[in-house]
Write an enzyme that holds these catalytic residues in place. Structure first.
Site, PDB file in Angstrom:
ATOM      1  N   LYS A 285     107.734  82.119  27.122  1.00 42.73           N
ATOM      2  CA  LYS A 285     106.496  82.651  26.534  1.00 42.73           C
ATOM      3  C   LYS A 285     106.603  84.155  26.409  1.00 42.73           C
ATOM      4  CE  LYS A 285     104.527  84.610  30.437  1.00 42.73           C
ATOM      5  NZ  LYS A 285     104.531  86.025  30.715  1.00 42.73           N
TER       6      LYS A 285
ATOM      7  N   ASP B 219     101.056  80.566  35.385  1.00 41.32           N
ATOM      8  CA  ASP B 219     101.555  80.554  34.007  1.00 41.32           C
ATOM      9  C   ASP B 219     101.803  79.141  33.480  1.00 41.32           C
ATOM     10  OD1 ASP B 219     101.578  83.176  33.172  1.00 41.32           O
ATOM     11  OD2 ASP B 219     103.618  83.581  33.885  1.00 41.32           O
TER      12      ASP B 219
END
Ligand code: C5P
Length: 333
Positions: free
Chosen positions: A20, A159
């Site tokens: 990401k 996350d």
């Protein structure tokens, strides 16, 4: 009709676990539980680890990692994620009826091919964990409803929930509030990533965060708003200057690892473009209109390092990659 026998599904379940990128990262404040409330626009990248999961004729889950040194398997988020998923599934897996009274879902053998640099601000370990939950559920012939899947993901790490969105998303709270954003319009931007090999644990960066009231909030809210309304990739690239500064963790990262800031600034000077920081760093990113442009920039960075024009300190040569946002992000308007 008989239930499928998961012991027969011998072919491994394969998943890509994308990295990401935080295009923005606003820290809104410290919470009573010690975590921080965030507002972050995040995108998954083509850069990805590869995970394969198969039912094992063994008592315990196992993990074999290639491509990077990720430390002891027992500490790996992948095994923690599978354990959390097994607890959540309870006896609700496909072979449970035949497994006897105490039958938890069977052990899994996991192979993980690392491509994403470790502890880099790219959430590789968290993405591996999210992919492991998904693959484990398929291997066990079962599923969890979205709320329970989210609870499992959030219990493994802040996350992890983002990766359930499968595309760009606005991430809030500690990381558990994930709102999917529509695909970007137009050609996917090119992205240059440069990761100095500097050890930078996320917890150390948050601990160094002075809480002086970050300035990224407005930029982050503005980007999320524009993205919801239908953002063109070209416009996103034009915003690179604002986005490059829209990470409230930059000063904390610099306090823990001054070299991370030096490298980001040197990159911006070398390439004549703004350079941002993903998450808690040390990965620096530079946006380009196309992948071809990002590849040219990667060549320029490699040549500058070889020629002594750019110094990237670290325990090994830096990770340098031209990549782009993962496919589902783009669609023509
Ligand atoms: O959730 P995770 O274990 O990935 O977080 C690592 C560390 O980062 C936490 O121990 C915490 O110190 C910090 N953190 C935070 N606020 C967040 C996410 C992480 O303070 N929203």
């Amino acid at each position: 009709m008989t239930a499928p026998d998961p012991f027969r599904s011998l072919s491994p379940i394969v998943r890509l676990a994308p990295a990401k990128l935080n295009l923005t990262l606003a820290v809104l404040g410290r919470r009573p539980d010690g975590y921080h409330d965030l507002h972050s626009v995040m995108v998954p990248l083509v850069l990805a680890d590869r995970l394969s999961v198969a039912i094992a004729a063994a008592a315990d889950d196992s993990l074999h990692v290639t491509g990077a040194d990720v430390g002891p398997a027992a500490d790996n988020l992948v095994l923690r994620a599978i354990a959390a998923a097994r607890t959540a599934v309870g006896r609700g897996w496909a072979g449970a009826a035949a497994a006897g009274p105490a039958g938890a879902a069977p052990a899994l053998a996991v192979r993980l091919e690392k491509e994403i640099p470790v502890a880099a601000g790219l959430a590789g370990g968290s993405s591996d964990a999210a992919a492991a939950v998904d693959a484990a559920l398929e291997a066990w012939g079962t599923d969890l409803d979205p709320e329970r899947r989210l609870a499992v993901a959030a219990s493994v790490g802040s996350d992890v929930p983002f990766f359930l969105a499968g595309g760009p998303a606005l991430v809030e709270g500690r990381g558990e509030r994930v709102t999917a954003l529509p695909p970007l319009r137009g050609e996917s931007p090119g992205l240059l990533l440069v990761t100095p090999r500097i050890s930078l644990p996320t917890a150390a960066v948050f601990a160094a965060y002075a809480g002086s009231g970050g300035s990224a909030r407005l930029a982050s809210e503005h980007l999320a708003q524009e993205w919801r309304a239908g953002l063109d990739a070209g416009r996103l690239v034009l915003r690179a200057g604002v986005l490059g500064a829209a990470n409230d963790l930059i000063p904390a990262t610099a306090a823990v690892a001054p070299d991370a800031r030096r490298v980001r600034r040197a990159l911006a000077r070398l390439l004549g473009r703004p350079a941002g920081q993903s998450g808690s760093g040390p990965t620096a990113w530079v946006l380009y209109p196309s992948l071809a442009d990002a590849r040219d920039a990667a060549d320029r960075v490699r040549a500058a390092i070889t020629g002594g024009e750019l110094d990237v300190p670290g325990e090994a040569s830096p990770f340098i990659l031209a990549t782009t946002f993962a496919a589902p992000i783009t669609a023509t308007a």
